[in-house]
Scaffold this motif. Structure first.
Motif, PDB file in Angstrom:
ATOM      1  N   GLY A 144       0.851  -1.186   0.000  1.00 53.37           N
ATOM      2  CA  GLY A 144       0.000   0.000   0.000  1.00 53.37           C
ATOM      3  C   GLY A 144       0.883   1.231   0.000  1.00 53.37           C
ATOM      4  N   LEU A 145       0.731   2.074  -1.004  1.00 57.00           N
ATOM      5  CA  LEU A 145       1.597   3.231  -1.193  1.00 57.00           C
ATOM      6  C   LEU A 145       0.809   4.503  -0.923  1.00 57.00           C
ATOM      7  N   TYR A 146       1.394   5.389  -0.123  1.00 57.62           N
ATOM      8  CA  TYR A 146       0.709   6.630   0.241  1.00 57.62           C
ATOM      9  C   TYR A 146       1.370   7.822  -0.426  1.00 57.62           C
ATOM     10  N   THR A 235       4.226   2.161   2.469  1.00 59.93           N
ATOM     11  CA  THR A 235       5.298   3.135   2.279  1.00 59.93           C
ATOM     12  C   THR A 235       4.721   4.494   1.906  1.00 59.93           C
ATOM     13  N   GLY A 236       5.569   5.503   1.991  1.00 58.20           N
ATOM     14  CA  GLY A 236       5.198   6.838   1.534  1.00 58.20           C
ATOM     15  C   GLY A 236       5.329   7.889   2.612  1.00 58.20           C
ATOM     16  N   PRO A 237       5.590   9.132   2.210  1.00 56.58           N
ATOM     17  CA  PRO A 237       5.743  10.227   3.161  1.00 56.58           C
ATOM     18  C   PRO A 237       4.401  10.813   3.570  1.00 56.58           C
ATOM     19  N   GLY A 238       4.422  11.676   4.570  1.00 57.60           N
ATOM     20  CA  GLY A 238       3.196  12.334   5.001  1.00 57.60           C
ATOM     21  C   GLY A 238       3.464  13.217   6.202  1.00 57.60           C
ATOM     22  N   ASN A 239       2.390  13.730   6.801  1.00 58.41           N
ATOM     23  CA  ASN A 239       2.527  14.620   7.946  1.00 58.41           C
ATOM     24  C   ASN A 239       2.722  13.808   9.231  1.00 58.41           C
ATOM     25  N   ILE A 240       2.634  14.490  10.358  1.00 56.33           N
ATOM     26  CA  ILE A 240       2.875  13.843  11.640  1.00 56.33           C
ATOM     27  C   ILE A 240       1.880  12.717  11.909  1.00 56.33           C
ATOM     28  N   HIS A 394      13.042  10.010  -3.372  1.00 56.16           N
ATOM     29  CA  HIS A 394      12.884  11.129  -2.444  1.00 56.16           C
ATOM     30  C   HIS A 394      12.036  10.792  -1.219  1.00 56.16           C
ATOM     31  N   VAL A 395      11.630   9.543  -1.064  1.00 55.22           N
ATOM     32  CA  VAL A 395      10.928   9.136   0.161  1.00 55.22           C
ATOM     33  C   VAL A 395      12.003   8.710   1.157  1.00 55.22           C
ATOM     34  N   LEU A 396      12.293   9.604   2.115  1.00 54.56           N
ATOM     35  CA  LEU A 396      13.464   9.469   2.968  1.00 54.56           C
ATOM     36  C   LEU A 396      13.111   9.668   4.438  1.00 54.56           C
ATOM     37  N   PRO A 397      13.906   9.107   5.340  1.00 57.33           N
ATOM     38  CA  PRO A 397      13.628   9.265   6.781  1.00 57.33           C
ATOM     39  C   PRO A 397      13.893  10.690   7.253  1.00 57.33           C
ATOM     40  N   THR A 398      13.062  11.157   8.178  1.00 59.00           N
ATOM     41  CA  THR A 398      13.153  12.516   8.707  1.00 59.00           C
ATOM     42  C   THR A 398      13.337  12.486  10.224  1.00 59.00           C
ATOM     43  N   SER A 399      13.471  13.682  10.792  1.00 54.02           N
ATOM     44  CA  SER A 399      13.493  13.870  12.252  1.00 54.02           C
ATOM     45  C   SER A 399      14.569  13.062  12.953  1.00 54.02           C
TER      46      SER A 399
END
Length: 457
Positions: A144-146, A235-240, A394-399
């Protein structure tokens, strides 16, 4: 230093307070460096957790009814079923701007070539006559990709999610993106067009934590409704809220990383061009008012010149208000260091999602970095390149999570399966060792399972 800027879009005036953290002359431990670097003071995962738990519970217990209520509450959209019709996908691709299509096709081509090159080889190791241990890479069955919505449109994130999954050989791919009121409750048409271009026909108009919950647990169909089958990896980026949901379902499904609000760090010395540094800080700040833009430098003159460039460039950028807010936040600022060596230590403590190296001998400095989602080397490798056409993901780990997790890649969608194939003679050769170790662990049944094979032999 306070910098005034004017939003040319809405004529609103903002000041940018790009804060300053001076670490020069200080010998700091890793823990102290992590505490010193700029970090957001806004909502944390702990703050979001209960809200996300409530959303997950609602989706699990009430399925499509809960999704409809959440779409109305968060997106202002009335929704009977979130599946995007095939006709909408076809129409979006047919009506896609030719220039945008050409850009997407080039991005797909480069991402596909890089993804194909990442595929690990299977390994067979012969440990003796008739003793072979193998490691085989097998794709997960369903993912499932977000793709986030929010303040911008991200067809590039469709590519970044889908291409490595296809390269891995995943057979079943579903994609979710928030419904948009202005597009009749469907995701943005450019998102749909990108999905269609990649051959993805299972697309859902679902946003936020509810999308993650839908993929992780699935939603059964009723009254002729199509179900959403559960996936193996999300997978996929998003907000908090997306990042928190991924953390909470990890273990039920696999996840790529907790990719939240974007961030850039730039390690630069006196050789760097202030205009380039400022432009790249702005490029990430325009994503979100909570985006992080951090300059790490041993040159006070460069820091001052970058701030002057920000004064000029923020005032003429389209999203000046958003950029000014991000640059003025506690998550952004300039970190002054004694030298490049201390700068490297600060970079590893910060563990940036995107790290640019703009120093003398940038490639050698980049090779010393241990913690980063992606590293961009020199004046002609801006983060914007990686966002669209570098071929990287560009889907990369943050924080700070880049200290222990990786960006999205082909292995995200693969499992390493070990295969053990021993003959009778090969087992007999190590049987005494197995029995001795089993007895040492007080697990005699383990030894008996070997000895029984040789009784009467």
């Amino acid at each position: 230093m306070t910098i005034s800027s004017e939003n040319t879009t809405n004529a609103a005036s903002r000041s940018v307070d790009f804060r300053r953290i001076d670490l020069r002359g200080r010998s700091l431990t890793l823990a102290e460096l992590r505490a010193a670097v700029p970090r957001a003071k806004h909502q944390t995962m702990a703050d979001a957790e209960q809200k996300v738990l409530d959303i997950i519970s609602a989706v699990r217990s009430r399925g499509f009814a809960a999704l409809g209520e959440l779409a109305l509450a968060f997106d202002g959209v009335e929704q009977s079923h979130p599946r995007v019709p095939a006709a909408a996908l076809a129409d979006a691709l047919e009506n896609l701007d030719p220039a945008v299509r050409a850009g997407l096709e080039e991005s797909i081509s480069r991402a596909r070539r890089f993804a194909e090159g990442q595929k690990p080889a299977n390994v067979d190791v012969q440990l003796g006559d008739g003793a072979v241990v193998s490691q085989n890479w097998v794709p997960v069955g369903r993912v499932g990709l977000y793709v986030p919505g929010g303040l911008a449109v991200y067809p590039s994130s469709v590519i970044m999610n889908v291409v490595p999954a296809l390269a891995a050989g995943v057979a079943s791919i579903a994609l979710a993106s928030p419904p948009q009121k202005e597009f009749g409750g469907l995701p943005h048409p450019t998102i749909l067009a990108a999905a269609a271009l990649l051959g993805i026909d299972e697309v859902y108009a679902i946003g936020g934590a509810q999308a993650i919950a839908s993929f992780a647990y699935g939603i059964p169909g009723a009254d002729h409704e199509l179900p959403i089958e559960p996936v193996d990896v999300v997978t996929g980026p998003g907000n908090i809220f997306v990042a928190t949901a991924k953390r909470l379902v990890k273990g039920v499904v696999g996840i790529d990383s907790e990719a939240g609000t974007t961030e850039i760090a730039i390690l630069a010395d006196a050789s760097a061009h202030p205009a380039l540094v400022a432009a790249d800080l702005i490029s990430q700040a325009e994503h979100d008012p909570k985006a992080a833009s951090v300059l790490i430098t041993d040159s006070e003159e460069l820091a001052a010149n970058v701030q002057r460039e920000l004064a000029d460039q923020v005032g003429i950028t389209k999203h000046a208000e958003r950029v000014a807010t991000a640059l003025s936040g506690p998550q952004s600022g300039v970190v002054l260091v004694d030298d490049v060596d201390q700068g490297v230590a600060v970079c590893d403590a910060y563990a940036a999602e995107h790290l640019e190296i703009m120093t003398a001998d940038a490639a050698a400095v980049a090779a010393r970095i241990r913690n980063a989602g992606a590293i961009f080397v020199g004046n002609y490798s801006p983060v914007s390149l990686g966002d669209y056409c570098a071929g990287s993901n560009h889907v990369l780990p943050t924080s700070g999570t880049a200290a222990f997790s990786s960006g999205l890649n082909v292995t995200t969608f693969l499992r390493a399966v070990q295969v053990i194939n021993y003959s009778k003679d090969a087992l007999e050769e190590v049987s005494k060792h197995i029995v001795s170790l089993a007895d040492a662990e007080d697990l005699p049944g383990h030894g008996d399972a070997v000895k029984i094979r040789f009784r009467g032999a």
